[in-house]
Design a protein around this motif. Structure first.
Motif, PDB file in Angstrom:
ATOM      1  N   LEU A   1       0.825  -1.210   0.000  1.00 54.97           N
ATOM      2  CA  LEU A   1       0.000   0.000   0.000  1.00 54.97           C
ATOM      3  C   LEU A   1       0.858   1.259   0.000  1.00 54.97           C
ATOM      4  O   LEU A   1       0.466   2.289  -0.572  1.00 54.97           O
ATOM      5  N   ASP A   2       2.046   1.205   0.620  1.00 52.66           N
ATOM      6  CA  ASP A   2       2.976   2.325   0.543  1.00 52.66           C
ATOM      7  C   ASP A   2       3.681   2.358  -0.814  1.00 52.66           C
ATOM      8  O   ASP A   2       4.019   3.433  -1.316  1.00 52.66           O
ATOM      9  N   ARG A   3       3.897   1.184  -1.358  1.00 53.39           N
ATOM     10  CA  ARG A   3       4.603   1.091  -2.643  1.00 53.39           C
ATOM     11  C   ARG A   3       3.766   1.650  -3.792  1.00 53.39           C
ATOM     12  O   ARG A   3       4.316   2.221  -4.739  1.00 53.39           O
ATOM     13  N   GLN A   4       2.456   1.515  -3.709  1.00 56.41           N
ATOM     14  CA  GLN A   4       1.601   1.932  -4.824  1.00 56.41           C
ATOM     15  C   GLN A   4       1.760   3.406  -5.186  1.00 56.41           C
ATOM     16  O   GLN A   4       2.043   3.733  -6.350  1.00 56.41           O
ATOM     17  N   PRO A   5       1.612   4.360  -4.259  1.00 54.60           N
ATOM     18  CA  PRO A   5       1.789   5.764  -4.640  1.00 54.60           C
ATOM     19  C   PRO A   5       3.233   6.094  -5.013  1.00 54.60           C
ATOM     20  O   PRO A   5       3.473   6.947  -5.869  1.00 54.60           O
ATOM     21  N   ALA A   6       4.200   5.418  -4.368  1.00 48.23           N
ATOM     22  CA  ALA A   6       5.599   5.667  -4.699  1.00 48.23           C
ATOM     23  C   ALA A   6       5.897   5.236  -6.135  1.00 48.23           C
ATOM     24  O   ALA A   6       6.581   5.947  -6.880  1.00 48.23           O
ATOM     25  N   TYR A   7       5.385   4.067  -6.528  1.00 48.45           N
ATOM     26  CA  TYR A   7       5.605   3.577  -7.895  1.00 48.45           C
ATOM     27  C   TYR A   7       4.948   4.511  -8.907  1.00 48.45           C
ATOM     28  O   TYR A   7       5.543   4.840  -9.943  1.00 48.45           O
ATOM     29  N   ALA A   8       3.717   4.943  -8.615  1.00 50.50           N
ATOM     30  CA  ALA A   8       3.029   5.856  -9.522  1.00 50.50           C
ATOM     31  C   ALA A   8       3.830   7.141  -9.718  1.00 50.50           C
ATOM     32  O   ALA A   8       3.950   7.659 -10.837  1.00 50.50           O
ATOM     33  N   ALA A   9       4.394   7.661  -8.615  1.00 44.98           N
ATOM     34  CA  ALA A   9       5.195   8.888  -8.699  1.00 44.98           C
ATOM     35  C   ALA A   9       6.479   8.654  -9.487  1.00 44.98           C
ATOM     36  O   ALA A   9       6.897   9.508 -10.291  1.00 44.98           O
ATOM     37  N   GLU A  10       7.124   7.501  -9.282  1.00 46.66           N
ATOM     38  CA  GLU A  10       8.336   7.172 -10.037  1.00 46.66           C
ATOM     39  C   GLU A  10       8.053   7.145 -11.533  1.00 46.66           C
ATOM     40  O   GLU A  10       8.840   7.671 -12.348  1.00 46.66           O
ATOM     41  N   CYS A  11       6.928   6.545 -11.912  1.00 44.90           N
ATOM     42  CA  CYS A  11       6.578   6.462 -13.330  1.00 44.90           C
ATOM     43  C   CYS A  11       6.327   7.842 -13.919  1.00 44.90           C
ATOM     44  O   CYS A  11       6.782   8.153 -15.027  1.00 44.90           O
ATOM     45  N   ARG A  12       5.623   8.687 -13.176  1.00 45.32           N
ATOM     46  CA  ARG A  12       5.345  10.034 -13.682  1.00 45.32           C
ATOM     47  C   ARG A  12       6.628  10.856 -13.804  1.00 45.32           C
ATOM     48  O   ARG A  12       6.809  11.610 -14.767  1.00 45.32           O
ATOM     49  N   ASN A  13       7.518  10.704 -12.834  1.00 46.01           N
ATOM     50  CA  ASN A  13       8.784  11.436 -12.898  1.00 46.01           C
ATOM     51  C   ASN A  13       9.624  10.981 -14.085  1.00 46.01           C
ATOM     52  O   ASN A  13      10.252  11.807 -14.767  1.00 46.01           O
ATOM     53  N   LEU A  14       9.659   9.674 -14.327  1.00 44.70           N
ATOM     54  CA  LEU A  14      10.424   9.161 -15.466  1.00 44.70           C
ATOM     55  C   LEU A  14       9.833   9.659 -16.780  1.00 44.70           C
ATOM     56  O   LEU A  14      10.575  10.082 -17.685  1.00 44.70           O
ATOM     57  N   THR A  15       8.515   9.642 -16.891  1.00 48.72           N
ATOM     58  CA  THR A  15       7.860  10.146 -18.101  1.00 48.72           C
ATOM     59  C   THR A  15       8.207  11.612 -18.327  1.00 48.72           C
ATOM     60  O   THR A  15       8.530  12.024 -19.451  1.00 48.72           O
ATOM     61  N   ALA A  16       8.167  12.409 -17.252  1.00 45.46           N
ATOM     62  CA  ALA A  16       8.479  13.841 -17.370  1.00 45.46           C
ATOM     63  C   ALA A  16       9.917  14.051 -17.824  1.00 45.46           C
ATOM     64  O   ALA A  16      10.193  14.905 -18.680  1.00 45.46           O
ATOM     65  N   ARG A  17      10.851  13.274 -17.271  1.00 43.62           N
ATOM     66  CA  ARG A  17      12.260  13.417 -17.674  1.00 43.62           C
ATOM     67  C   ARG A  17      12.453  13.023 -19.137  1.00 43.62           C
ATOM     68  O   ARG A  17      13.189  13.693 -19.874  1.00 43.62           O
ATOM     69  N   MET A  18      11.810  11.963 -19.558  1.00 42.03           N
ATOM     70  CA  MET A  18      11.988  11.492 -20.927  1.00 42.03           C
ATOM     71  C   MET A  18      11.414  12.465 -21.952  1.00 42.03           C
ATOM     72  O   MET A  18      11.883  12.524 -23.089  1.00 42.03           O
ATOM     73  N   MET A  19      10.389  13.237 -21.549  1.00 40.68           N
ATOM     74  CA  MET A  19       9.740  14.146 -22.494  1.00 40.68           C
ATOM     75  C   MET A  19      10.097  15.612 -22.246  1.00 40.68           C
ATOM     76  O   MET A  19       9.522  16.502 -22.861  1.00 40.68           O
ATOM     77  N   ALA A  20      11.059  15.864 -21.376  1.00 39.28           N
ATOM     78  CA  ALA A  20      11.448  17.248 -21.073  1.00 39.28           C
ATOM     79  C   ALA A  20      12.061  17.914 -22.304  1.00 39.28           C
ATOM     80  O   ALA A  20      12.602  17.241 -23.185  1.00 39.28           O
ATOM     81  N   PRO A  21      11.995  19.229 -22.405  1.00 41.49           N
ATOM     82  CA  PRO A  21      12.646  19.929 -23.515  1.00 41.49           C
ATOM     83  C   PRO A  21      14.120  19.536 -23.614  1.00 41.49           C
ATOM     84  O   PRO A  21      14.836  19.518 -22.612  1.00 41.49           O
ATOM     85  N   GLY A  22      14.550  19.194 -24.798  1.00 42.40           N
ATOM     86  CA  GLY A  22      15.925  18.767 -25.021  1.00 42.40           C
ATOM     87  C   GLY A  22      16.129  17.270 -24.935  1.00 42.40           C
ATOM     88  O   GLY A  22      17.152  16.752 -25.390  1.00 42.40           O
ATOM     89  N   ALA A  23      15.193  16.552 -24.351  1.00 43.61           N
ATOM     90  CA  ALA A  23      15.297  15.095 -24.274  1.00 43.61           C
ATOM     91  C   ALA A  23      14.905  14.473 -25.612  1.00 43.61           C
ATOM     92  O   ALA A  23      14.157  15.060 -26.398  1.00 43.61           O
TER      93      ALA A  23
END
Length: 357
Positions: free
Chosen positions: A35-57
């Protein structure tokens, strides 16, 4: 197909081993509740998506030209679905199932005679983690890079997760969303033919395969599975059809296990489901549409994918298998920036085009 069956796994690719060391993936992981892992995993995925699609990426272009719309679909809406009495005793109230629609901006209309293609995407995460946007890069890549005429919509399903809910609820949520979208497409097609393709990764592949087996024949036009779960061989070989047991080697062979996926441990066999995709009767398998399956050789689920392909082939279904040699389970989600991950994605897009022909 027989040439794909492996006894030991090959060595891991040096490129992966370098990344594994640099990212610290081979270090001991802290113990946290699911139950603690669920929100942490969701946040990790969103952060990775943001980094991959950031300007210059390299994948910045995936952030452009796509409209993202969130909505919900009521549970218990499908007559094709899991019986209500199996849904955690919550048949008295519908649950709003999260769905995300990714749609191309100003999509060029397909010719009137051109069949349109709609993708329903089901994320992985062992039925325990992941949300509708956890594999957003894959959804966006399908839209931008598939090159399939008329493919301008991808729906991603945010089904309910264990341990709060049972696996049967995860499945019924996916069935309810598929039923809703099938009816929606039928109402809005305006006389044009529309092909509906299911895509799923890991446990999402399990759900996609089960949905394709449970939905009325002809409602699913193609299936793409990436590193799919299709059996519960980890709980025992009795959960693998007898004729396939000699071919299913990866669950019990440690050479297939690594830092991304070791032996799977379930609280109950099949997570309580009546059956897994590999256990479908032959008459069900004979009705399956074209199916494309991607497997990684260094994956305890390798044999799940290959054995399911064999079962489909034996039932007369058109099936293709893409083997990623020397790489672990769905590594493209963990390290999408690696060249081999992009190659695997390109292969998936080719598979998608094939099932949608």
């Amino acid at each position: 197909m027989e040439s794909l069956f492996l006894k030991p796994a090959p060595p891991l690719d040096p490129e992966w081993l370098r990344y594994e060391e640099e990212a610290g993936l081979n270090k001991p992981k802290p113990t946290v509740s699911m139950l603690d892992r669920q929100p942490a995993y969701a946040a990790e995925c969103r952060n990775l998506t943001a980094r991959m699609m950031a300007p210059g990426a390299n994948n910045h272009y995936l952030s452009q030209g796509i409209v993202k719309t969130e909505f919900t679909v009521p549970s218990f809406s499908s007559t094709w679905s899991v019986p209500q009495q199996q849904r955690d005793g919550r048949a008295d109230a519908a649950f709003p199932i999260p769905v995300i629609l990714y749609e191309l901006e100003q999509a060029a209309p397909a010719p009137h005679s051109q069949e349109k293609v709609v993708v329903v995407y089901i994320h992985g995460g062992g039925l325990c983690v992941g949300e509708a946007d956890s594999e957003e890069l894959s959804c966006r890549r399908i839209l931008k890079d598939s090159g399939i005429p008329g493919l301008n919509r991808v729906y991603s399903v945010g089904y309910r997760l264990m341990p709060t809910y049972r696996a049967s609820t995860s499945l019924s949520d996916c069935m309810d969303v598929f039923h809703y979208l099938f009816q929606l497409i039928a109402r809005t097609a305006e006389g044009n033919a529309v092909k509906l393709v299911l895509v799923g990764s890991s446990s999402g592949g399990e759900l996609a395969a089960l949905v394709s087996q449970m939905a009325p024949q002809g409602s699913v036009d193609g299936v793409v599975l990436r590193g799919p779960v299709t059996s519960d061989a980890f709980s025992g070989m009795e959960y693998v059809p007898e004729r396939l047991r000699p071919l299913h080697t990866s669950a019990g062979e440690p050479s297939f296990w690594n830092c991304l996926l070791g032996p799977m441990k379930r609280d109950e066999p099949r997570d309580g489901l009546e059956r897994m995709p590999l256990e479908a009767p032959e008459e069900v398998l004979k009705g399956m549409p074209r199916t494309w399956i991607q497997v990684c050789t260094n994956d305890g689920l390798y044999s799940d994918g290959v054995c399911y392909a064999k079962a489909l082939e034996d039932a007369g279904v058109q099936v293709k298998v893409d083997v990623v040699r020397g790489w672990p389970h769905t590594f493209w989600l963990k390290a999408p920036h690696l060249p081999r991950a992009l190659e695997a994605d390109r292969a998936m897009l080719e598979g998608l085009a094939w099932v949608a022909e």
